[in-house]
Motif scaffolding. Structure first.
Motif, PDB file in Angstrom:
ATOM      1  N   TYR A   1      85.508  62.927  -4.084  1.00  0.00           N
ATOM      2  CA  TYR A   1      85.760  63.363  -5.455  1.00  0.00           C
ATOM      3  C   TYR A   1      87.126  64.038  -5.548  1.00  0.00           C
ATOM      4  CZ  TYR A   1      84.677  65.451 -10.012  1.00  0.00           C
ATOM      5  OH  TYR A   1      84.683  65.798 -11.332  1.00  0.00           O
ATOM      6  N   SER A   2      87.882  63.660  -6.564  1.00  0.00           N
ATOM      7  CA  SER A   2      89.217  64.229  -6.752  1.00  0.00           C
ATOM      8  C   SER A   2      89.154  65.584  -7.433  1.00  0.00           C
ATOM      9  CB  SER A   2      90.061  63.290  -7.618  1.00  0.00           C
ATOM     10  OG  SER A   2      90.128  62.010  -7.037  1.00  0.00           O
ATOM     11  N   GLY A   3      90.054  66.456  -7.076  1.00  0.00           N
ATOM     12  CA  GLY A   3      90.176  67.739  -7.757  1.00  0.00           C
ATOM     13  C   GLY A   3      90.723  67.555  -9.154  1.00  0.00           C
ATOM     14  N   HIS A   4      90.763  68.642  -9.911  1.00  0.00           N
ATOM     15  CA  HIS A   4      91.323  68.539 -11.252  1.00  0.00           C
ATOM     16  C   HIS A   4      92.624  69.325 -11.362  1.00  0.00           C
ATOM     17  CE1 HIS A   4      88.662  72.099 -12.883  1.00  0.00           C
ATOM     18  NE2 HIS A   4      89.464  72.481 -11.951  1.00  0.00           N
ATOM     19  N   GLY A   5      93.288  69.109 -12.475  1.00  0.00           N
ATOM     20  CA  GLY A   5      94.601  69.706 -12.663  1.00  0.00           C
ATOM     21  C   GLY A   5      95.692  68.703 -12.323  1.00  0.00           C
ATOM     22  N   GLY A   6      96.909  69.050 -12.641  1.00  0.00           N
ATOM     23  CA  GLY A   6      98.021  68.152 -12.338  1.00  0.00           C
ATOM     24  C   GLY A   6      98.185  67.047 -13.348  1.00  0.00           C
ATOM     25  N   ASN A   7      97.288  67.047 -14.343  1.00  0.00           N
ATOM     26  CA  ASN A   7      97.416  66.078 -15.425  1.00  0.00           C
ATOM     27  C   ASN A   7      97.439  64.644 -14.925  1.00  0.00           C
ATOM     28  OD1 ASN A   7      97.629  68.141 -17.363  1.00  0.00           O
ATOM     29  ND2 ASN A   7      99.798  68.352 -16.865  1.00  0.00           N
ATOM     30  N   ILE A   8      96.506  64.328 -14.050  1.00  0.00           N
ATOM     31  CA  ILE A   8      96.463  62.970 -13.514  1.00  0.00           C
ATOM     32  C   ILE A   8      96.223  61.961 -14.616  1.00  0.00           C
ATOM     33  CG2 ILE A   8      95.422  61.505 -11.783  1.00  0.00           C
ATOM     34  CD1 ILE A   8      94.376  63.901 -10.410  1.00  0.00           C
ATOM     35  N   VAL A   9      95.369  62.344 -15.543  1.00  0.00           N
ATOM     36  CA  VAL A   9      94.985  61.413 -16.587  1.00  0.00           C
ATOM     37  C   VAL A   9      95.925  61.488 -17.790  1.00  0.00           C
ATOM     38  CG1 VAL A   9      93.198  60.893 -18.299  1.00  0.00           C
ATOM     39  CG2 VAL A   9      92.564  61.407 -15.959  1.00  0.00           C
ATOM     40  N   GLY A  10      96.384  62.672 -18.077  1.00  0.00           N
ATOM     41  CA  GLY A  10      97.157  62.927 -19.299  1.00  0.00           C
ATOM     42  C   GLY A  10      98.250  61.894 -19.544  1.00  0.00           C
ATOM     43  N   LYS A  11      98.579  61.750 -20.771  1.00  0.00           N
ATOM     44  CA  LYS A  11      99.518  60.717 -21.185  1.00  0.00           C
ATOM     45  C   LYS A  11     100.966  61.178 -21.058  1.00  0.00           C
ATOM     46  CE  LYS A  11      97.469  60.628 -25.148  1.00  0.00           C
ATOM     47  NZ  LYS A  11      96.119  61.206 -25.000  1.00  0.00           N
ATOM     48  N   ASN A  12     101.384  61.923 -22.047  1.00  0.00           N
ATOM     49  CA  ASN A  12     102.777  62.351 -22.106  1.00  0.00           C
ATOM     50  C   ASN A  12     102.979  63.696 -21.409  1.00  0.00           C
ATOM     51  OD1 ASN A  12     101.238  63.650 -23.923  1.00  0.00           O
ATOM     52  ND2 ASN A  12     102.433  63.114 -25.730  1.00  0.00           N
ATOM     53  N   LYS A  13     102.387  63.812 -20.232  1.00  0.00           N
ATOM     54  CA  LYS A  13     102.577  65.033 -19.458  1.00  0.00           C
ATOM     55  C   LYS A  13     103.181  64.660 -18.115  1.00  0.00           C
ATOM     56  CE  LYS A  13      98.393  66.952 -21.563  1.00  0.00           C
ATOM     57  NZ  LYS A  13      96.985  67.306 -21.312  1.00  0.00           N
ATOM     58  N   HIS A  30     101.290  58.978  -8.283  1.00  0.00           N
ATOM     59  CA  HIS A  30     102.441  59.560  -8.966  1.00  0.00           C
ATOM     60  C   HIS A  30     103.294  60.386  -8.021  1.00  0.00           C
ATOM     61  CE1 HIS A  30      99.574  62.710  -8.600  1.00  0.00           C
ATOM     62  NE2 HIS A  30      98.794  62.242  -9.554  1.00  0.00           N
ATOM     63  N   GLY A  31     102.921  60.453  -6.739  1.00  0.00           N
ATOM     64  CA  GLY A  31     103.725  61.183  -5.771  1.00  0.00           C
ATOM     65  C   GLY A  31     103.398  62.658  -5.669  1.00  0.00           C
ATOM     66  N   LYS A  32     102.405  63.102  -6.415  1.00  0.00           N
ATOM     67  CA  LYS A  32     102.041  64.514  -6.392  1.00  0.00           C
ATOM     68  C   LYS A  32     100.760  64.722  -5.592  1.00  0.00           C
ATOM     69  CE  LYS A  32     105.503  65.607  -8.945  1.00  0.00           C
ATOM     70  NZ  LYS A  32     106.615  66.407  -8.373  1.00  0.00           N
ATOM     71  N   LEU A  33     100.577  65.938  -5.121  1.00  0.00           N
ATOM     72  CA  LEU A  33      99.420  66.238  -4.284  1.00  0.00           C
ATOM     73  C   LEU A  33      98.135  66.349  -5.094  1.00  0.00           C
ATOM     74  CD1 LEU A  33     100.930  68.819  -1.763  1.00  0.00           C
ATOM     75  CD2 LEU A  33     100.325  66.413  -1.354  1.00  0.00           C
ATOM     76  N   VAL A  34      97.087  65.755  -4.532  1.00  0.00           N
ATOM     77  CA  VAL A  34      95.771  65.764  -5.162  1.00  0.00           C
ATOM     78  C   VAL A  34      94.756  66.234  -4.121  1.00  0.00           C
ATOM     79  CG1 VAL A  34      93.962  64.304  -6.155  1.00  0.00           C
ATOM     80  CG2 VAL A  34      96.365  63.865  -6.713  1.00  0.00           C
ATOM     81  N   PHE A  35      93.847  67.105  -4.545  1.00  0.00           N
ATOM     82  CA  PHE A  35      92.784  67.536  -3.642  1.00  0.00           C
ATOM     83  C   PHE A  35      91.671  66.502  -3.618  1.00  0.00           C
ATOM     84  CE2 PHE A  35      94.699  71.712  -4.408  1.00  0.00           C
ATOM     85  CZ  PHE A  35      94.791  72.164  -3.106  1.00  0.00           C
ATOM     86  N   MET A  36      91.155  66.247  -2.444  1.00  0.00           N
ATOM     87  CA  MET A  36      90.019  65.349  -2.301  1.00  0.00           C
ATOM     88  C   MET A  36      88.889  66.113  -1.623  1.00  0.00           C
ATOM     89  SD  MET A  36      91.437  62.692  -3.589  1.00  0.00           S
ATOM     90  CE  MET A  36      90.288  61.359  -3.255  1.00  0.00           C
ATOM     91  N   PHE A  37      87.676  65.898  -2.136  1.00  0.00           N
ATOM     92  CA  PHE A  37      86.508  66.587  -1.590  1.00  0.00           C
ATOM     93  C   PHE A  37      85.480  65.563  -1.143  1.00  0.00           C
ATOM     94  CE2 PHE A  37      88.557  69.400  -4.587  1.00  0.00           C
ATOM     95  CZ  PHE A  37      88.600  70.605  -3.901  1.00  0.00           C
TER      96      PHE A  37
END
Lengths: 170, 170
Positions: B73-85, B146-153
DNA sequence: TAGACGTAGA
DNA sequence: TCTACGTCTA
């Protein structure tokens, strides 16, 4: 029960009377008086043109006013409420266009009014009440606090409806 | 009926069984298995530290995987889904921190899985099913698309629970 | 005050 | 695809 049973309705909705109260926008959608979860202006095609069939006045825009007979309602768009967005002139499209069209068609528009109150648990909740049917008299543009153009609509309550009297609190 | 009756619950919620299905996030909040309307990770204070008590896996993140025993399961934050962010590295805060803390506390985490299906009206609806209790085994960071860090659980289903078998479709 | 794996309709 | 007077918790 499913949200949104059936087609959008113009005018009175069977089973819903002036003064009926609701706590959630989703309830408005379920009973069919306002299908949209967040949008303040609901519209539908009627004889080929888009007209407004219901609006929700949650009292968030400073330009809005409401008394027993006449209400002033702001158009949507332009990100008036939005946080990190640049405000823009509102455009005569979507709900704004529908409300304008409703002036000439003189179709009834359901008005739902929202306000905040504290329930006995001490929690601030939003309440909505069905206010009845209105017609749209006229519209104009104003310059909002942010310097951008905002549409204003004047609606008048159709005579002969029960007076709106809020039910006992909670 | 009010949303959110009572305090957040850790572990089993009375009246909710493995395989129970729901159509709206608000239903999850009402029955008490996941209080947050949009957030995927719900957390609560337990013995003074923040731990995760439930997650919703709606299958929107490519890194997520789910089989009968183990899920990623992926962590939240970082606007992975967000559009114009602009995407950002996820931080070890909020739900991410709560999930990490749940590794050492070994507390049960309710898992709700979501998917989309077409009902007989031809409308695409989201469905949610209560999958049961899991523990959090470990976590790590990955670099997302996107090249940014994502937490995985990594979570593991607690043995001895009924197998999850989807009920008949609609 | 802001964030969040929401929702439906245009 | 995007908007929208949502709604909750922290």
């Amino acid at each position: 029960r499913e949200v949104n049973t059936g087609r959008p309705i113009l005018g009175e909705v069977p089973g819903v009377e002036v003064g009926d109260e609701f706590q959630y926008r989703v309830e408005l959608a379920i009973v069919g008086i306002h299908r949209l979860y967040q949008t303040g202006i609901d519209s539908m095609k009627h004889n080929g043109i888009s007209v407004a069939n219901s609006i929700v006045d949650a009292g968030v825009y400073s330009g809005d006013k409401h008394n027993a007979e006449v209400m002033i309602y702001s158009g949507h768009g332009g990100n008036i409420v939005g946080k990190n967005k640049q405000p823009e002139d509102q455009k005569l499209e979507r709900g704004n266009l529908a409300l304008k069209n409703s002036i000439s068609t003189m179709n009834p528009v359901r008005v739902i009014r929202g306000w905040k109150e504290t329930n006995r648990s001490g929690k601030l909740v939003t309440m909505y009440v069905y206010d009845g049917l209105y017609t749209v008299n006229r519209y104009w543009q104003e310059t909002g606090p942010h310097g951008k153009l905002v549409f204003m609509f004047e609606l008048r309550r159709i005579p002969g409806q029960p007076k709106l009297r809020q039910k006992s609190k909670i």
